[in-house]
Design a protein around this motif. Sequence first.
Motif, PDB file in Angstrom:
ATOM      1  N   UNK A 287      43.949  33.551  29.275  1.00 24.44           N
ATOM      2  CA  UNK A 287      43.253  33.269  30.524  1.00 24.44           C
ATOM      3  C   UNK A 287      44.236  33.143  31.686  1.00 24.44           C
ATOM      4  N   UNK A 288      45.494  32.799  31.406  1.00 24.74           N
ATOM      5  CA  UNK A 288      46.471  32.600  32.476  1.00 24.74           C
ATOM      6  C   UNK A 288      46.809  33.896  33.195  1.00 24.74           C
ATOM      7  N   UNK A 289      46.759  35.013  32.477  1.00 25.70           N
ATOM      8  CA  UNK A 289      47.115  36.295  33.083  1.00 25.70           C
ATOM      9  C   UNK A 289      45.944  37.268  33.149  1.00 25.70           C
ATOM     10  N   UNK A 290      44.900  37.027  32.364  1.00 21.54           N
ATOM     11  CA  UNK A 290      43.777  37.961  32.353  1.00 21.54           C
ATOM     12  C   UNK A 290      42.516  37.426  32.975  1.00 21.54           C
ATOM     13  N   UNK A 291      42.638  36.371  33.786  1.00 23.01           N
ATOM     14  CA  UNK A 291      41.433  35.757  34.358  1.00 23.01           C
ATOM     15  C   UNK A 291      40.763  36.635  35.401  1.00 23.01           C
ATOM     16  N   UNK A 292      41.498  37.603  35.986  1.00 25.31           N
ATOM     17  CA  UNK A 292      40.893  38.468  36.999  1.00 25.31           C
ATOM     18  C   UNK A 292      39.824  39.376  36.405  1.00 25.31           C
ATOM     19  N   UNK A 293      39.885  39.614  35.102  1.00 23.76           N
ATOM     20  CA  UNK A 293      38.903  40.476  34.431  1.00 23.76           C
ATOM     21  C   UNK A 293      37.817  39.667  33.737  1.00 23.76           C
ATOM     22  N   UNK A 294      37.771  38.359  33.960  1.00 23.84           N
ATOM     23  CA  UNK A 294      36.803  37.494  33.304  1.00 23.84           C
ATOM     24  C   UNK A 294      35.774  36.993  34.302  1.00 23.84           C
ATOM     25  N   UNK A 295      34.609  36.652  33.782  1.00 24.23           N
ATOM     26  CA  UNK A 295      33.589  36.012  34.608  1.00 24.23           C
ATOM     27  C   UNK A 295      33.922  34.530  34.775  1.00 24.23           C
ATOM     28  N   UNK A 296      33.227  33.879  35.698  1.00 25.25           N
ATOM     29  CA  UNK A 296      33.490  32.456  35.947  1.00 25.25           C
ATOM     30  C   UNK A 296      33.228  31.616  34.698  1.00 25.25           C
ATOM     31  N   UNK A 297      32.176  31.955  33.962  1.00 19.81           N
ATOM     32  CA  UNK A 297      31.858  31.198  32.752  1.00 19.81           C
ATOM     33  C   UNK A 297      32.949  31.383  31.692  1.00 19.81           C
ATOM     34  N   UNK A 298      33.445  32.613  31.535  1.00 19.55           N
ATOM     35  CA  UNK A 298      34.507  32.867  30.562  1.00 19.55           C
ATOM     36  C   UNK A 298      35.785  32.126  30.944  1.00 19.55           C
ATOM     37  N   UNK A 299      36.073  32.077  32.245  1.00 21.30           N
ATOM     38  CA  UNK A 299      37.267  31.361  32.691  1.00 21.30           C
ATOM     39  C   UNK A 299      37.170  29.880  32.332  1.00 21.30           C
ATOM     40  N   UNK A 300      35.998  29.279  32.577  1.00 19.93           N
ATOM     41  CA  UNK A 300      35.809  27.858  32.256  1.00 19.93           C
ATOM     42  C   UNK A 300      35.946  27.627  30.750  1.00 19.93           C
ATOM     43  N   UNK A 301      35.341  28.496  29.947  1.00 23.50           N
ATOM     44  CA  UNK A 301      35.401  28.330  28.487  1.00 23.50           C
ATOM     45  C   UNK A 301      36.833  28.465  27.972  1.00 23.50           C
ATOM     46  N   UNK A 302      37.556  29.481  28.448  1.00 26.98           N
ATOM     47  CA  UNK A 302      38.920  29.698  27.971  1.00 26.98           C
ATOM     48  C   UNK A 302      39.857  28.599  28.472  1.00 26.98           C
ATOM     49  N   UNK A 303      39.629  28.094  29.665  1.00 22.06           N
ATOM     50  CA  UNK A 303      40.450  26.997  30.167  1.00 22.06           C
ATOM     51  C   UNK A 303      40.236  25.732  29.346  1.00 22.06           C
ATOM     52  N   UNK A 304      39.008  25.506  28.904  1.00 22.62           N
ATOM     53  CA  UNK A 304      38.744  24.343  28.065  1.00 22.62           C
ATOM     54  C   UNK A 304      39.397  24.501  26.699  1.00 22.62           C
ATOM     55  N   UNK A 305      39.383  25.722  26.182  1.00 25.10           N
ATOM     56  CA  UNK A 305      40.068  25.982  24.906  1.00 25.10           C
ATOM     57  C   UNK A 305      41.561  25.725  25.040  1.00 25.10           C
ATOM     58  N   UNK A 306      42.151  26.182  26.139  1.00 23.84           N
ATOM     59  CA  UNK A 306      43.571  25.957  26.366  1.00 23.84           C
ATOM     60  C   UNK A 306      43.875  24.480  26.525  1.00 23.84           C
ATOM     61  N   UNK A 307      42.993  23.751  27.206  1.00 21.91           N
ATOM     62  CA  UNK A 307      43.176  22.316  27.375  1.00 21.91           C
ATOM     63  C   UNK A 307      43.129  21.597  26.031  1.00 21.91           C
ATOM     64  N   UNK A 308      42.223  22.008  25.155  1.00 21.32           N
ATOM     65  CA  UNK A 308      42.149  21.407  23.822  1.00 21.32           C
ATOM     66  C   UNK A 308      43.378  21.741  22.988  1.00 21.32           C
ATOM     67  N   UNK A 309      43.905  22.952  23.184  1.00 21.32           N
ATOM     68  CA  UNK A 309      45.105  23.349  22.450  1.00 21.32           C
ATOM     69  C   UNK A 309      46.307  22.508  22.853  1.00 21.32           C
ATOM     70  N   UNK A 310      46.401  22.183  24.137  1.00 21.61           N
ATOM     71  CA  UNK A 310      47.537  21.424  24.651  1.00 21.61           C
ATOM     72  C   UNK A 310      47.261  19.925  24.655  1.00 21.61           C
ATOM     73  N   UNK A 311      46.396  19.482  23.767  1.00 17.46           N
ATOM     74  CA  UNK A 311      46.065  18.060  23.646  1.00 17.46           C
ATOM     75  C   UNK A 311      46.696  17.495  22.387  1.00 17.46           C
ATOM     76  N   UNK A 312      47.337  16.347  22.528  1.00 13.74           N
ATOM     77  CA  UNK A 312      47.942  15.679  21.373  1.00 13.74           C
ATOM     78  C   UNK A 312      47.806  14.173  21.553  1.00 13.74           C
TER      79      UNK A 312
END
Length: 243
Positions: free
Chosen positions: A110-135
């Motif tokens: 999502x950090x580099x391919x967000x220009x080809x994503x819809x707003x909903x996809x951006x929100x979903x992928x950002x949440x996935x990334x946030x969960x990945x970087x959670x400890x």
Amino acid sequence: MQSSTIQLSVAVDLLKKTRDDIVSYRNTCFADALTIAKEICEAMSVDTVLKQKRLRTKKCHFSYECADKPVSDVLKRMETTFFNVVVDTVISSLNERFKTLGEVNEKFKVLLGFTDMSDKDIVDHCQILSNTLTHGGNSDIDGRELAMELQCLPDLPSKRMTMDFLTFLHEKKLTEVFPNLWVALRICATLPVTVSAAERSFSKLKLIKTYLRSTMAQEHLNELAIISVNIAVSRLSSYRMTM
């Protein structure tokens, strides 16, 4: 692939293309390899005919319905027992590496391919990334804020690479305006594609701490390892000190 500056998404694309090329090679190129081998043998004045060995029969166990029929054709046997086995091993290794890197790349894309994503996809992928970087209940970034930052980002440079993106934010002094994006990109830039650097470090460690140096202190060992790994920097520093 072992370059320290290679990007994760680029490595994934290279592995995918390599895997597809090898799969295509397995299906069609045994005859081409056989032709090249014959040409090499003729240039070296070597006989191009494979010797036919006596076919060995294997004992059939009682649970088998019938014995396996041995392959009488020498070239066919070479293709099935050697060529296909080697190529299948390579494909299996690439699939394993591609699966691992693909999962990591999917979380950070999502950090580099967000220009080809819809707003909903951006929100979903950002949440996935946030969960990945959670400890431990603490996250390095906020997924919703990251999605808002990506949607409000100004025009990007034509070449969208991780380091170029970081340089763009730094030169435009946008690090405080897009704090979550700044943190996520810096984490993405440190993702290793291979473990060659760690393997080299362990190789250096074996050269430094031998059985004759078994009582070496930890601080001394660390300093020698740094000097050995960064030998080019050490030589440059010594040269400047002598001038």
